[in-house]
Write a protein that holds these residues in place. Structure first.
Motif, PDB file in Angstrom:
ATOM      1  N   ARG A   1      98.675  33.797   0.806  1.00 17.56           N
ATOM      2  CA  ARG A   1      98.925  34.299   0.043  1.00 17.56           C
ATOM      3  C   ARG A   1      99.689  33.781  -1.406  1.00 17.56           C
ATOM      4  NH1 ARG A   1      94.747  38.313  -0.095  1.00 17.56           N
ATOM      5  NH2 ARG A   1      94.808  38.859   2.072  1.00 17.56           N
ATOM      6  N   PRO A   2      99.457  33.541  -2.606  1.00 20.72           N
ATOM      7  CA  PRO A   2     101.000  33.579  -3.868  1.00 20.72           C
ATOM      8  C   PRO A   2     101.882  34.156  -2.954  1.00 20.72           C
ATOM      9  CG  PRO A   2      98.916  33.783  -4.961  1.00 20.72           C
ATOM     10  CD  PRO A   2      98.539  34.187  -3.896  1.00 20.72           C
ATOM     11  N   GLY A   3     102.805  33.277  -2.930  1.00 21.50           N
ATOM     12  CA  GLY A   3     104.273  34.289  -2.904  1.00 21.50           C
ATOM     13  C   GLY A   3     104.998  33.869  -1.401  1.00 21.50           C
ATOM     14  N   ASP A   4     103.702  33.552  -0.795  1.00 23.90           N
ATOM     15  CA  ASP A   4     103.619  33.703   0.706  1.00 23.90           C
ATOM     16  C   ASP A   4     105.186  32.424   1.262  1.00 23.90           C
ATOM     17  OD1 ASP A   4     102.151  35.511   1.286  1.00 23.90           O
ATOM     18  OD2 ASP A   4     101.074  34.543   2.792  1.00 23.90           O
ATOM     19  N   ALA A   5     106.044  32.308   2.181  1.00 26.13           N
ATOM     20  CA  ALA A   5     107.089  31.501   2.240  1.00 26.13           C
ATOM     21  C   ALA A   5     106.095  31.139   3.961  1.00 26.13           C
ATOM     22  CB  ALA A   5     108.116  31.986   2.752  1.00 26.13           C
ATOM     23  N   VAL A   6     105.322  29.109   4.241  1.00 31.30           N
ATOM     24  CA  VAL A   6     104.715  28.639   4.951  1.00 31.30           C
ATOM     25  C   VAL A   6     105.395  28.045   4.695  1.00 31.30           C
ATOM     26  CG1 VAL A   6     102.587  29.569   4.351  1.00 31.30           C
ATOM     27  CG2 VAL A   6     103.266  27.519   3.207  1.00 31.30           C
ATOM     28  N   CYS A   7     104.942  27.470   6.794  1.00 29.63           N
ATOM     29  CA  CYS A   7     105.853  25.575   6.618  1.00 29.63           C
ATOM     30  C   CYS A   7     103.952  24.819   7.364  1.00 29.63           C
ATOM     31  CB  CYS A   7     106.515  25.400   8.147  1.00 29.63           C
ATOM     32  SG  CYS A   7     105.743  26.319   9.378  1.00 29.63           S
ATOM     33  N   ALA A   8     103.426  23.933   7.642  1.00 33.89           N
ATOM     34  CA  ALA A   8     102.087  23.400   7.324  1.00 33.89           C
ATOM     35  C   ALA A   8     102.233  22.071   8.553  1.00 33.89           C
ATOM     36  CB  ALA A   8     101.454  23.395   6.559  1.00 33.89           C
ATOM     37  N   LEU A   9     101.322  20.990   8.943  1.00 37.26           N
ATOM     38  CA  LEU A   9     101.018  20.293   9.160  1.00 37.26           C
ATOM     39  C   LEU A   9     100.000  19.487   8.492  1.00 37.26           C
ATOM     40  CD1 LEU A   9     101.023  18.168  11.252  1.00 37.26           C
ATOM     41  CD2 LEU A   9      99.535  18.771  12.070  1.00 37.26           C
ATOM     42  N   VAL A  10      99.670  18.879   7.175  1.00 38.76           N
ATOM     43  CA  VAL A  10      99.252  18.180   6.607  1.00 38.76           C
ATOM     44  C   VAL A  10      98.477  16.666   6.819  1.00 38.76           C
ATOM     45  CG1 VAL A  10     100.003  19.473   4.073  1.00 38.76           C
ATOM     46  CG2 VAL A  10     101.116  17.473   5.207  1.00 38.76           C
TER      47      VAL A  10
ATOM     48  N   GLY B   1      90.191  10.016   2.728  1.00 37.64           N
ATOM     49  CA  GLY B   1      90.164  10.918   2.065  1.00 37.64           C
ATOM     50  C   GLY B   1      91.720  11.453   2.065  1.00 37.64           C
ATOM     51  N   ALA B   2      92.995  11.081   2.801  1.00 29.07           N
ATOM     52  CA  ALA B   2      93.878  11.954   2.632  1.00 29.07           C
ATOM     53  C   ALA B   2      94.268  11.526   1.390  1.00 29.07           C
ATOM     54  CB  ALA B   2      94.165  11.552   4.063  1.00 29.07           C
ATOM     55  N   SER B   3      95.860  11.995   0.999  1.00 28.34           N
ATOM     56  CA  SER B   3      96.649  11.231  -0.224  1.00 28.34           C
ATOM     57  C   SER B   3      97.185   9.904   0.479  1.00 28.34           C
ATOM     58  CB  SER B   3      97.991  12.541  -0.124  1.00 28.34           C
ATOM     59  OG  SER B   3      99.085  12.461  -1.124  1.00 28.34           O
ATOM     60  N   ASP B   4      97.269   9.498  -0.264  1.00 34.09           N
ATOM     61  CA  ASP B   4      98.615   8.314   0.333  1.00 34.09           C
ATOM     62  C   ASP B   4      99.854   8.451   0.710  1.00 34.09           C
ATOM     63  OD1 ASP B   4      98.284   8.426  -2.550  1.00 34.09           O
ATOM     64  OD2 ASP B   4      99.286   6.108  -2.551  1.00 34.09           O
ATOM     65  N   ILE B   5     100.288   9.188  -0.408  1.00 34.15           N
ATOM     66  CA  ILE B   5     101.740  10.143  -0.681  1.00 34.15           C
ATOM     67  C   ILE B   5     102.677  10.104   1.589  1.00 34.15           C
ATOM     68  CG2 ILE B   5     103.596  11.514  -1.087  1.00 34.15           C
ATOM     69  CD1 ILE B   5     101.723  12.383  -3.781  1.00 34.15           C
ATOM     70  N   PRO B   6     102.719  10.268   1.483  1.00 31.57           N
ATOM     71  CA  PRO B   6     103.752   9.999   2.932  1.00 31.57           C
ATOM     72  C   PRO B   6     104.549  11.206   3.204  1.00 31.57           C
ATOM     73  CG  PRO B   6     105.157   8.899   2.404  1.00 31.57           C
ATOM     74  CD  PRO B   6     104.379   8.721   1.183  1.00 31.57           C
ATOM     75  N   GLY B   7     104.333  11.884   4.599  1.00 26.15           N
ATOM     76  CA  GLY B   7     104.878  13.076   4.738  1.00 26.15           C
ATOM     77  C   GLY B   7     103.828  14.054   5.703  1.00 26.15           C
ATOM     78  N   LEU B   8     104.047  14.528   6.593  1.00 25.40           N
ATOM     79  CA  LEU B   8     102.720  15.523   7.700  1.00 25.40           C
ATOM     80  C   LEU B   8     103.417  16.390   7.956  1.00 25.40           C
ATOM     81  CD1 LEU B   8     101.812  12.321   9.975  1.00 25.40           C
ATOM     82  CD2 LEU B   8     100.947  13.325   8.116  1.00 25.40           C
ATOM     83  N   ASP B   9     104.644  17.252   7.447  1.00 27.96           N
ATOM     84  CA  ASP B   9     104.639  18.707   7.092  1.00 27.96           C
ATOM     85  C   ASP B   9     105.624  19.439   6.843  1.00 27.96           C
ATOM     86  OD1 ASP B   9     106.886  18.007  11.130  1.00 27.96           O
ATOM     87  OD2 ASP B   9     107.127  17.468   8.728  1.00 27.96           O
ATOM     88  N   VAL B  10     105.210  19.676   6.299  1.00 27.56           N
ATOM     89  CA  VAL B  10     106.149  20.933   4.543  1.00 27.56           C
ATOM     90  C   VAL B  10     106.170  22.361   4.704  1.00 27.56           C
ATOM     91  CG1 VAL B  10     105.164  19.404   2.934  1.00 27.56           C
ATOM     92  CG2 VAL B  10     103.825  21.719   3.355  1.00 27.56           C
ATOM     93  N   ALA B  11     107.212  22.679   4.607  1.00 31.29           N
ATOM     94  CA  ALA B  11     107.747  24.243   3.764  1.00 31.29           C
ATOM     95  C   ALA B  11     108.346  24.522   2.888  1.00 31.29           C
ATOM     96  CB  ALA B  11     109.311  24.722   5.079  1.00 31.29           C
ATOM     97  N   GLY B  12     107.383  25.613   2.279  1.00 31.07           N
ATOM     98  CA  GLY B  12     108.333  25.829   1.032  1.00 31.07           C
ATOM     99  C   GLY B  12     107.096  27.542   0.575  1.00 31.07           C
ATOM    100  N   VAL B  13     106.478  27.059  -0.657  1.00 29.36           N
ATOM    101  CA  VAL B  13     105.939  28.740  -1.092  1.00 29.36           C
ATOM    102  C   VAL B  13     104.791  28.261  -1.504  1.00 29.36           C
ATOM    103  CG1 VAL B  13     106.041  30.576  -2.353  1.00 29.36           C
ATOM    104  CG2 VAL B  13     108.358  29.660  -1.503  1.00 29.36           C
ATOM    105  N   VAL B  14     103.370  29.212  -1.440  1.00 26.22           N
ATOM    106  CA  VAL B  14     101.913  29.281  -1.425  1.00 26.22           C
ATOM    107  C   VAL B  14     102.008  29.822  -2.867  1.00 26.22           C
ATOM    108  CG1 VAL B  14      99.997  29.744  -2.398  1.00 26.22           C
ATOM    109  CG2 VAL B  14     101.584  29.493   1.097  1.00 26.22           C
ATOM    110  N   GLU B  15     101.927  28.947  -3.881  1.00 27.00           N
ATOM    111  CA  GLU B  15     101.748  28.833  -5.657  1.00 27.00           C
ATOM    112  C   GLU B  15      99.961  29.795  -5.810  1.00 27.00           C
ATOM    113  OE1 GLU B  15     103.679  26.222  -7.736  1.00 27.00           O
ATOM    114  OE2 GLU B  15     105.473  27.387  -7.952  1.00 27.00           O
ATOM    115  N   ALA B  16      99.310  28.423  -5.229  1.00 29.20           N
ATOM    116  CA  ALA B  16      97.985  28.790  -5.561  1.00 29.20           C
ATOM    117  C   ALA B  16      97.236  28.697  -4.478  1.00 29.20           C
ATOM    118  CB  ALA B  16      97.275  28.067  -6.985  1.00 29.20           C
ATOM    119  N   VAL B  17      95.593  29.776  -5.047  1.00 24.44           N
ATOM    120  CA  VAL B  17      94.830  29.210  -3.587  1.00 24.44           C
ATOM    121  C   VAL B  17      93.836  29.334  -4.093  1.00 24.44           C
ATOM    122  CG1 VAL B  17      93.900  30.709  -1.433  1.00 24.44           C
ATOM    123  CG2 VAL B  17      96.809  31.214  -2.377  1.00 24.44           C
ATOM    124  N   GLY B  18      93.176  28.292  -3.476  1.00 26.36           N
ATOM    125  CA  GLY B  18      91.309  28.098  -4.063  1.00 26.36           C
ATOM    126  C   GLY B  18      90.136  29.101  -3.199  1.00 26.36           C
ATOM    127  N   PRO B  19      89.574  28.377  -3.973  1.00 23.29           N
ATOM    128  CA  PRO B  19      88.338  29.498  -3.172  1.00 23.29           C
ATOM    129  C   PRO B  19      87.733  29.229  -1.685  1.00 23.29           C
ATOM    130  CG  PRO B  19      87.228  27.902  -5.053  1.00 23.29           C
ATOM    131  CD  PRO B  19      88.617  27.135  -4.281  1.00 23.29           C
TER     132      PRO B  19
END
Length: 335
Positions: free
Chosen positions: A85-94, A56-74
């Motif tokens: 929330r949209p506009g928040d600066a975050v870093c995350a493990l993926v 179920g995980a993406s085949d694109i490599p890369g396990l950590d990111v930093a950026g800006v939230v653009e959209a929020v799911g249900p």
């Protein structure tokens, strides 16, 4: 969006810049516009065909990111550190997908940037600190003032383990490294004793501890290292395996395990559910982020590369030349 694909298992040359549709966040997920992404050893193993993404995980490599939230799911709630929330600066493990201009992230795995950190600095944090915390605190059960050995101390995970052990448990820390330069770097991080893993490292380390051995050893080599490390454990000692780079089999003395009450355990964080990673994220933000903000704990960045130079970034890890982290700059305009 632009992404990096692995065209076939192989060397850095198999990494290719491509175009894919922008993903949409599902239940409990957010969409992050990626500004920077960390480059990690598991990405190299995935590129080589040795570490497949979980189902179920993406085949694109890369396990950590930093950026800006653009959209929020249900159904995104405050199940972790923050409610993104949209506009928040975050870093995350993926679990995958970090080498791309947009990445879907389970909301519990989102963390705020440490105070004073930019996106490049923050992209170097999630994978190594979550891995380190999971292994040295949760699985290794490191106690106050205990003695730790980190095999390969100048990797990102190695430096995270060393600093968590020293600053949060006041541990005595020892480490191995393959060059004199790396051993000098480790001394600067407060490592009490370092040895060259090309030599008779277990004998040297036993001497450095006065024959007592270690309460916790963290290692990614396994194979023939395993029995030697079990012998280096003190009574009630714990050996935590991050990976099996030197081999998947070992012969150990089980009588010694029983008599000396030893623990041998392994760690694969990637397939763990978001709720588990969310708990790790909260513990990091509570206990490690303040020390990153005041400079007590640091994570050196060895090099940065634009997304299209991802092959050069992987070549640094292939050469085992990095001290700390390598980071991809995905969106220079967002810095």
């Amino acid at each position: 969006m632009r992404v990096i694909e692995i065209t076939t298992p192989g060397g850095p040359e198999v990494l290719r810049l491509a175009e894919r549709p922008r993903p949409e966040p599902g239940a409990g997920e957010v969409l992050v516009r990626v500004v920077a992404a960390g480059v990690n050893r598991p990405d190299v193993q995935q590129r080589r065909g040795l570490y497949a993404p979980p189902p179920g995980a993406s085949d694109i490599p890369g396990l950590d990111v930093a950026g800006v939230v653009e959209a929020v799911g249900p159904d995104v709630a405050c199940a972790g550190v923050v409610r993104p929330r949209p506009g928040d600066a975050v870093c995350a493990l993926v679990t995958g997908g970090g080498y791309a201009e947009h990445c879907v992230v389970p909301a519990p795995q989102c963390m705020p940037l440490p105070t004073g950190f930019g996106f490049v600095q923050a992209a170097a944090l999630p994978e190594v600190f979550m891995t380190a915390w999971n292994n040295i605190i949760r699985l290794g059960r490191l106690g106050e003032g205990e003695t730790v050995l980190m095999q390969g101390g100048t990797s990102g995970v190695g430096l995270a383990v060393i600093q968590i052990a020293r600053h949060l448990r006041r541990a005595r820390v020892f480490a191995t490294a393959g060059t004199a330069e790396k051993r000098r770097v480790l001394a600067g991080f407060g490592v009490e004793g370092t040895v060259d893993y090309h030599g008779d490292w277990d004998t040297e380390l036993r001497t450095l501890t006065g024959g007592r051995g270690f309460d916790v050893i963290v290692d990614g080599q396994a194979g023939p290292y395993t029995a030697r490390q079990m012998d280096l454990l003190a009574e009630d000692g714990r050996l935590v395996l991050l990976a099996t780079h030197l081999g998947t089999r070992a012969e150990i003395d089980l009588r010694a395990v029983v008599r000396r009450r030893l623990t041998l355990t392994g760690s694969t964080l990637r397939p763990r559910p978001p709720a588990y990673k969310g708990r790790l994220a909260k513990e990091l933000v509570d206990q490690v982020w303040p020390r990153l903000a005041d400079g007590t704990i640091t994570m050196p960045i060895c090099a940065t590369f634009p997304l299209e130079q991802v092959a050069e970034a992987h070549a640094v890890l292939d050469a085992n030349a990095q001290i700390g982290k390598v980071v991809l700059v995905v969106d220079p305009a967002g810095l």
